[in-house]
Enzyme design. Sequence first.
Site, PDB file in Angstrom:
ATOM      1  N   SER A 147      63.448  -7.305  55.215  1.00 36.27           N
ATOM      2  CA  SER A 147      62.824  -6.829  55.020  1.00 36.27           C
ATOM      3  C   SER A 147      61.469  -7.407  56.779  1.00 36.27           C
ATOM      4  CB  SER A 147      62.024  -7.366  53.729  1.00 36.27           C
ATOM      5  OG  SER A 147      60.482  -7.367  53.390  1.00 36.27           O
ATOM      6  N   TYR A 160      59.058 -14.756  49.217  1.00 35.92           N
ATOM      7  CA  TYR A 160      60.115 -13.437  49.491  1.00 35.92           C
ATOM      8  C   TYR A 160      60.458 -13.206  50.783  1.00 35.92           C
ATOM      9  CZ  TYR A 160      61.333  -8.492  49.304  1.00 35.92           C
ATOM     10  OH  TYR A 160      61.772  -7.406  50.032  1.00 35.92           O
TER      11      TYR A 160
END
Length: 254
Positions: A147, A160
Amino acid sequence: MGALAGKVALVTGASRGIGRAIARRLARDGALVAVHYGARKGAAQEVVEEIGKAGGQAFAVGSLLGVAGDAEALYEAFGAGMADRGEEPVLDILVNNAGVSGSGRIGDASPENFDRLFAVNVKAPMFLIQHGLTLMRDEGRIVNISSAAAHRSFPESVTYAMTKGAVETLTLAVAKEVAGRGITANAVVPGFVETDMNARRRETPEATAALAAHSVFGRMGQPADIADVVAFLASQDARWVTGQCIDATGGTAL
């Protein structure tokens, strides 16, 4: 004949979003695709049916990630699915796409949520790779979905972001470890993509426009944008690319 004809792929978290697009694209290129799901069996079966209608081959594999014995359980289900097709349990392409988010800022972090995110986003890919390498044929491909949160300050979801940084470190180590077998390991780095995971961030037209503005193309990414990059890394054309984090953010923050 497709570029992946004769190959066997396993895509985790393939019942929706980016995983669904990856499964469909790899099947279109000729691979037999194991469509992994956690809880959405019906959605995974829809993906299998879509692939079949398009002339491809696929089967669904159900297994919950982030729990004890998850890697063993997934490969047991994978082996059973291959046996149902009269095939030996071999693997050529492993795509670690499954992941969870929702950690919030550091003041909102909890040990329970931290452990859950690392179990699903980091521990599961590591041991899926470990077990998968016992089935993977030489010249195989490992693709981990990371990501942009791992490359830019993202305090809105700190845990995250940390998990995705760990995935990229894992990718580097694995790439060197498996090079002797001609196996490559790479990570793909999406930005904001129109998936369920980002649904709460685009609840209004203004919010969607704000996310789209991060890309130089002025739009949010589509799952197919990421799937096409994965398909390249899974192909023979990417034989000389390993240990890399491929930016697929649409030029975010250029």
